[in-house]
Write an enzyme that holds these catalytic residues in place. Structure first.
Site, PDB file in Angstrom:
ATOM      1  N   ASP A 190       0.859  -1.173   0.000  1.00 60.74           N
ATOM      2  CA  ASP A 190       0.000   0.000   0.000  1.00 60.74           C
ATOM      3  C   ASP A 190       0.908   1.240   0.000  1.00 60.74           C
ATOM      4  O   ASP A 190       2.123   1.126   0.158  1.00 60.74           O
ATOM      5  CB  ASP A 190      -0.891  -0.023   1.244  1.00 60.74           C
ATOM      6  CG  ASP A 190      -1.729   1.229   1.398  1.00 60.74           C
ATOM      7  OD1 ASP A 190      -2.436   1.583   0.447  1.00 60.74           O
ATOM      8  OD2 ASP A 190      -1.654   1.867   2.472  1.00 60.74           O
TER       9      ASP A 190
ATOM     10  N   ALA B 184      -0.023   5.222   1.416  1.00 65.63           N
ATOM     11  CA  ALA B 184      -0.098   6.060   2.620  1.00 65.63           C
ATOM     12  C   ALA B 184      -0.186   5.207   3.879  1.00 65.63           C
ATOM     13  O   ALA B 184      -1.049   4.337   3.993  1.00 65.63           O
ATOM     14  CB  ALA B 184      -1.306   6.991   2.540  1.00 65.63           C
TER      15      ALA B 184
ATOM     16  N   ALA C 246     -13.231   9.598  10.143  1.00 64.71           N
ATOM     17  CA  ALA C 246     -12.579   9.649   8.839  1.00 64.71           C
ATOM     18  C   ALA C 246     -11.645   8.469   8.629  1.00 64.71           C
ATOM     19  O   ALA C 246     -11.492   7.970   7.507  1.00 64.71           O
ATOM     20  CB  ALA C 246     -11.804  10.965   8.694  1.00 64.71           C
TER      21      ALA C 246
ATOM     22  N   MET D 274     -10.676   3.764   6.035  1.00 64.89           N
ATOM     23  CA  MET D 274      -9.416   3.966   5.333  1.00 64.89           C
ATOM     24  C   MET D 274      -8.971   2.686   4.625  1.00 64.89           C
ATOM     25  O   MET D 274      -9.081   1.588   5.169  1.00 64.89           O
ATOM     26  CB  MET D 274      -8.328   4.421   6.310  1.00 64.89           C
ATOM     27  CG  MET D 274      -7.117   5.044   5.629  1.00 64.89           C
ATOM     28  SD  MET D 274      -7.586   6.520   4.703  1.00 64.89           S
ATOM     29  CE  MET D 274      -7.945   7.643   6.044  1.00 64.89           C
TER      30      MET D 274
ATOM     31  N   LYS E   3     -11.344   6.340  -2.650  1.00 65.30           N
ATOM     32  CA  LYS E   3     -11.842   7.547  -2.010  1.00 65.30           C
ATOM     33  C   LYS E   3     -13.339   7.746  -2.229  1.00 65.30           C
ATOM     34  O   LYS E   3     -14.051   8.211  -1.334  1.00 65.30           O
ATOM     35  CB  LYS E   3     -11.051   8.761  -2.492  1.00 65.30           C
ATOM     36  CG  LYS E   3      -9.556   8.663  -2.215  1.00 65.30           C
ATOM     37  CD  LYS E   3      -9.264   8.187  -0.785  1.00 65.30           C
ATOM     38  CE  LYS E   3      -7.805   7.906  -0.557  1.00 65.30           C
ATOM     39  NZ  LYS E   3      -7.545   7.048   0.600  1.00 65.30           N
TER      40      LYS E   3
ATOM     41  N   HIS F 262     -14.910   5.418   0.063  1.00 61.90           N
ATOM     42  CA  HIS F 262     -14.684   5.938   1.413  1.00 61.90           C
ATOM     43  C   HIS F 262     -15.769   6.970   1.760  1.00 61.90           C
ATOM     44  O   HIS F 262     -16.358   6.930   2.857  1.00 61.90           O
ATOM     45  CB  HIS F 262     -13.289   6.595   1.465  1.00 61.90           C
ATOM     46  CG  HIS F 262     -12.789   6.897   2.839  1.00 61.90           C
ATOM     47  ND1 HIS F 262     -11.567   6.488   3.294  1.00 61.90           N
ATOM     48  CD2 HIS F 262     -13.351   7.560   3.873  1.00 61.90           C
ATOM     49  CE1 HIS F 262     -11.389   6.906   4.533  1.00 61.90           C
ATOM     50  NE2 HIS F 262     -12.466   7.566   4.903  1.00 61.90           N
TER      51      HIS F 262
ATOM     52  N   ARG G 156     -10.764  -1.999  -3.066  1.00 61.02           N
ATOM     53  CA  ARG G 156     -10.784  -2.800  -1.849  1.00 61.02           C
ATOM     54  C   ARG G 156     -12.174  -2.789  -1.220  1.00 61.02           C
ATOM     55  O   ARG G 156     -12.929  -1.834  -1.409  1.00 61.02           O
ATOM     56  CB  ARG G 156      -9.766  -2.218  -0.842  1.00 61.02           C
ATOM     57  CG  ARG G 156      -8.335  -2.247  -1.351  1.00 61.02           C
ATOM     58  CD  ARG G 156      -7.465  -1.366  -0.487  1.00 61.02           C
ATOM     59  NE  ARG G 156      -6.080  -1.386  -0.945  1.00 61.02           N
ATOM     60  CZ  ARG G 156      -5.204  -0.428  -0.699  1.00 61.02           C
ATOM     61  NH1 ARG G 156      -5.571   0.644  -0.026  1.00 61.02           N
ATOM     62  NH2 ARG G 156      -3.964  -0.520  -1.132  1.00 61.02           N
TER      63      ARG G 156
ATOM     64  N   ASP H 175      -1.706  -1.103   5.881  1.00 60.04           N
ATOM     65  CA  ASP H 175      -1.950  -0.598   7.240  1.00 60.04           C
ATOM     66  C   ASP H 175      -3.439  -0.455   7.550  1.00 60.04           C
ATOM     67  O   ASP H 175      -3.789   0.129   8.574  1.00 60.04           O
ATOM     68  CB  ASP H 175      -1.263   0.758   7.440  1.00 60.04           C
ATOM     69  CG  ASP H 175      -1.877   1.850   6.579  1.00 60.04           C
ATOM     70  OD1 ASP H 175      -1.946   1.649   5.355  1.00 60.04           O
ATOM     71  OD2 ASP H 175      -2.302   2.895   7.118  1.00 60.04           O
TER      72      ASP H 175
END
Length: 605
Positions: A27, A29, A60, A64, A68, A71, A176, A202
């Site tokens: 990944d 970030a 928020a 993750m 986006k 999200h 994802r 992460d």
């Protein structure tokens, strides 16, 4: 990668020896760059705010790892965010709203992503080592291609150059937690067996992506979204504070559970004296922001509904749920502790700091004088004080109104002993102290004045308490009440998780009244006047207590050892944390969220 811990989970039918691995898919970030995965989370908060919707960083972070757009869709399905949206726009969010938020988010993200392009320490070295072992390096991200086009050259300049990159918005099958981006890397890297690939991420959706693709998975916890701290903030914490933090696993996406565990670990470290005050205060402010989010602060309709529900429950509650806890939690320490920490009058409640008042003793005197003035005290009155504490107001009234008789009620034997001894030392014969449980206290006497300073917060059924006070007043009597209050909805202090530290150790059974709560309880009493001190007065008071405690540590520690034994050091920190929490609570937003409220009541005819 030397700043993070990881866990590995095999997902294939048969374990494969390490030398047969062919690729590692990372990944971005929180895994390769952007320690703490900070770039996306803050932008989501800011983007939603432009629509008048307040979300927390914790909210928020919840989805993750998703693309986006997904999200944003997931955030809009979160109940409290959905309710905000419906109240603001009078409709549920639809596809056009998701598009609008996405369009608002994208330029903000593109503008900020470059500031978060630094490699996570150890990432460059890890990629070099893997390549030296003959492994290929793939990557995928929840970032859309437009964002990655900004990030990739900056990362490359710092040594992060994977063999392949898949963006979150470029596969028709989706992102994802589906396996598609990971499998796209497999095809591009020409890997013949997904079991020869490792997915490193992460976030929970990122780990699920790898598992759904049939790969080995490694979860990054400390450097990524799971902990969400900057490298500097994490580095200030001791090893004990981060031991046991786990990487995300399938089915472990519950944000509340994760936050509770992280908070409990942090509090344990605080209690061991391992965390500096500056970081403690940052943590307290974060919890206060979360409390305001829970209370829908600023949403008039939601606050009214919460208040109405609280009043309904309050009318059915017992008068004081846990009266013994106030005594146990606050007065187990010897009176000498309060003598050293409080001011000269031993006032264990908010003091008043108007212009020209610079010392705790002056602030105590200012607040005591204001109480007597607002209560309309005069010499010759019969006065009942409910919850007398260490006698600051009791003794002040007795000295200044020698023709009055002061009856003070407390549930603490140590307080009664101290007040009686102090009254005798000062030659005061007009003081009577009663040790009673407020749940059963009653009297045939009638009083010109009933006064109470920061005792009604320990009660739960104010209508019943006000009815009792009305019965104890003479026909022309008055009742003065001083309480701390929240400007929005009231709430109980209950221990839900580790973050409810105040409820566990210092305020079991208590409540935070709202400023208007007394106005909703006028069946037997009628409000004549109301005053407020903004919260900075209590903030300065608590900071003064904390300063006194620190300055007298050498003298006070033997008292703690005698009282708490082997737990003396932990309780020293707890008392410091208590005073610090009070200061941060009432100082929040310059004292405009929580403050001190005064009320003067008369009996209804």
């Amino acid at each position: 990668m030397n700043t993070s811990t990881s866990t590995s989970t095999a997902t294939s039918d048969a374990a494969l020896p390490a030398h047969r691995l062919e690729a590692v898919i990372f990944d971005w970030a929180g895994t390769l760059v952007d320690f703490g995965s900070l770039a996306p989370t803050q932008i989501f908060v800011e983007a939603f705010a432009t629509f008048g919707i307040d979300i927390t960083l914790a909210q928020a972070r919840g989805p993750m790892g998703l693309s986006k757009r997904d999200h944003i869709r997931t955030l809009l399905e979160e109940p409290t965010i959905l309710a905000q949206w419906q109240r603001r726009f009078d409709a549920a969010p639809g596809a056009q709203d998701i598009d609008a938020l996405y369009e608002r988010f994208m330029p903000m993200q593109i503008d900020k992503v470059g500031a978060y392009s630094q490699p996570i320490p150890g990432a460059v070295e890890t990629l070099a080592w893997l390549r030296a072992q003959g492994l290929k390096i793939g990557s995928c991200s929840g970032y859309p291609r437009q964002v990655l086009d900004v990030l990739l050259p900056l990362a490359a300049a710092n040594g992060i150059v994977p063999d392949h990159v898949v963006a979150g918005d470029e596969l028709p099958a989706g992102g994802r937690p589906g396996p598609y981006m990971a499998l796209a890397n497999v095809l591009a890297l020409k890997i013949g067996d997904v079991r020869k690939c490792v997915k490193v991420d992460d976030t929970t959706p990122g780990i699920e992506e790898g598992r759904n693709a049939g790969m080995w998975c490694v979860g990054i916890s400390l450097a990524g979204n799971e902990v969400g701290l900057t490298e500097e903030a994490l580095g200030r914490l001791p090893l004990s504070c981060v031991q046991g933090v786990k990487a995300p696993r399938r089915g472990a996406a519950d944000e509340d559970t994760r936050m509770s565990q992280a908070t409990e670990v942090a509090i344990r470290s605080v209690e061991r004296g391992l965390v500096p005050d500056r970081l403690i205060r940052i943590g307290i402010r974060r919890l206060l922001r979360e409390r305001l989010d829970e209370l829908h602060d600023g949403d008039a309709a939601a606050v009214a509904a919460l208040t109405q529900a609280f009043v309904h429950d309050m009318r059915a509650a017992s008068l004081a749920p846990l009266p013994e806890k106030a005594n146990e939690q606050h007065y187990e320490v010897p009176a000498a502790f309060f003598g050293a920490v409080l001011g000269t009058h031993r006032k264990y409640s908010s003091c008043h700091w108007p212009d020209g008042v610079d010392t705790l003793a002056q602030a105590e005197a200012s607040s005591l004088a204001a109480t007597c003035e607002r209560a309309g005290l005069a010499d010759g009155q019969e006065v009942l004080e409910l919850g007398c504490g260490w006698g600051s107001l009791t003794l002040w009234m007795a000295e200044r109104y020698p023709g009055s008789r002061i009856t003070a009620l407390s549930n603490s034997h140590s307080q009664r002993a101290y007040i009686e001894a102090e009254a005798a030392r000062r030659g005061l014969s007009n003081v009577r102290v009663l040790t009673r449980d407020i749940n059963v206290f009653d009297t045939d006497e009638r009083f010109h004045r009933v006064v109470s300073v920061e005792m009604f917060e320990h009660l739960r059924n104010w209508p019943q308490a006000f009815a009792n006070v009305a019965r104890w007043l003479r026909p022309d009597g008055r009742f003065f009440m001083h309480v701390f209050a929240h400007r929005g909805a009231p709430y109980p202090f209950v221990e839900r998780d580790a973050s409810d530290w105040m409820s566990r150790y210092f305020f079991s059974g208590g409540m935070m009244p709202s400023d208007d709560l007394a106005l909703r309880c006028q069946d037997d009493l009628r409000v004549l006047a109301q005053w407020r001190w903004d919260g900075t007065h209590y903030q300065r008071t608590a900071e003064a207590w904390l300063r006194n405690m620190d300055e007298r540590r050498t003298t006070l520690m033997p008292l703690f050892h005698d009282t708490y034994g082997a737990d003396a050091d932990a309780w020293w920190v707890r008392w410091r944390l208590f005073f610090m929490s009070v200061a941060e609570l009432f100082g929040y937003d310059a004292g405009q969220r929580w403050w001190v409220s005064h009320y003067l009541f008369e009996r209804r005819a």
